[in-house]
Design an enzyme around this catalytic site. Structure first.
Site, PDB file in Angstrom:
ATOM      1  N   SER A 100       0.829  -1.186   0.000  1.00 13.46           N
ATOM      2  CA  SER A 100       0.000   0.000   0.000  1.00 13.46           C
ATOM      3  C   SER A 100       0.880   1.258   0.000  1.00 13.46           C
ATOM      4  O   SER A 100       1.704   1.451  -0.887  1.00 13.46           O
ATOM      5  CB  SER A 100      -0.943  -0.048   1.210  1.00 13.46           C
ATOM      6  OG  SER A 100      -1.889   0.974   1.173  1.00 13.46           O
ATOM      7  N   HIS A 125      -2.465  -1.053  -4.279  1.00  9.60           N
ATOM      8  CA  HIS A 125      -3.924  -1.102  -4.405  1.00  9.60           C
ATOM      9  C   HIS A 125      -4.478   0.306  -4.271  1.00  9.60           C
ATOM     10  O   HIS A 125      -3.736   1.267  -4.084  1.00  9.60           O
ATOM     11  CB  HIS A 125      -4.552  -2.056  -3.371  1.00  9.60           C
ATOM     12  CG  HIS A 125      -4.375  -1.632  -1.943  1.00  9.60           C
ATOM     13  ND1 HIS A 125      -4.840  -2.370  -0.886  1.00  9.60           N
ATOM     14  CD2 HIS A 125      -3.783  -0.531  -1.389  1.00  9.60           C
ATOM     15  CE1 HIS A 125      -4.550  -1.761   0.250  1.00  9.60           C
ATOM     16  NE2 HIS A 125      -3.916  -0.646  -0.031  1.00  9.60           N
TER      17      HIS A 125
END
EC number: 3.4.21.92
Length: 206
Positions: A100, A125
């Site tokens: 992330s 993501h």
């Protein structure tokens, strides 16, 4: 989270023994460790370390080791912006995982100086968020999440050279990569094995 005591190291100096907590000892060698989830407190410490090392020597590399599941986007962007702001090249090294926001910081290192160890895991993501309240408030927060999503995708495109279409597709869900895949994607420049950059020793392995 259970309390983890900070180890101390003892060095011999001409004035006798001197003890350092391990974080301070690493900082002496221009090594910064991001080893937790990213929140405002963590970001403030990392930013302070980067600014301190720039003031010590603006021309010498800073080495940022990353083992993080990600965390707050705004806190992560504070670290990202500081990495771009300081004059020192910031080398990034993934140990364990960079997921992330951690992956965004990994790919934001100085070009040619972004590394991962062989067993590292990298994941990108779209931002996550939960909202409750009145419909208008939910709409405002949804727009902000979409703005953050576009911002992060732009950064991934900028630092990897991938097309915006591919990045939008890949970040729509969790997209996991090993070190080799991350290198092919443009997130890192080299897989480190054996170590030949940065360390505490007087000599580096070749």
């Amino acid at each position: 989270m259970p309390f983890m005591p900070v180890p101390y190291v003892i060095e011999q100096t001409h004035r006798g023994e001197r003890s350092y907590d391990i974080i301070s000892r690493l900082l002496k060698d221009r090594i910064v460790m991001l080893g937790t989830e990213i929140d405002d407190d963590v970001a403030n410490v990392i930013v302070a370390q980067l600014l301190f090392l720039e003031s010590e020597d603006p021309d010498k590399d800073i080495n940022l080791y990353i083992n993080s599941p990600g965390g707050s986007v705004t806190a992560g962007l504070a670290i990202y912006d500081t990495m771009q702001y300081v004059k020192c090249p910031v080398s990034t090294i993934c140990v364990g995982q960079a997921a992330s926001m951690g992956a965004v910081l990994l790919l934001a290192g100085a070009k040619g100086k972004r590394y991962a160890l062989p067993s590292s895991r990298i994941m990108i993501h779209q931002p996550l968020g939960g909202v409750r309240g009145q419909a208008t408030d939910i709409e405002i927060q949804a727009k902000e999440i979409l703005r953050m999503k576009a911002k992060l995708n732009e950064l991934i495109v900028k630092h990897t050279g991938q097309s915006i279409e591919r990045v939008e597709k890949d970040t729509d869900r969790d997209y996991f990569m090993g070190a080799s895949e991350a290198k092919a994607y443009g997130i890192i420049d080299e897989i480190q094995n054996p170590r030949k950059v940065v360390g505490l020793g007087k000599e580096e392995k070749k």
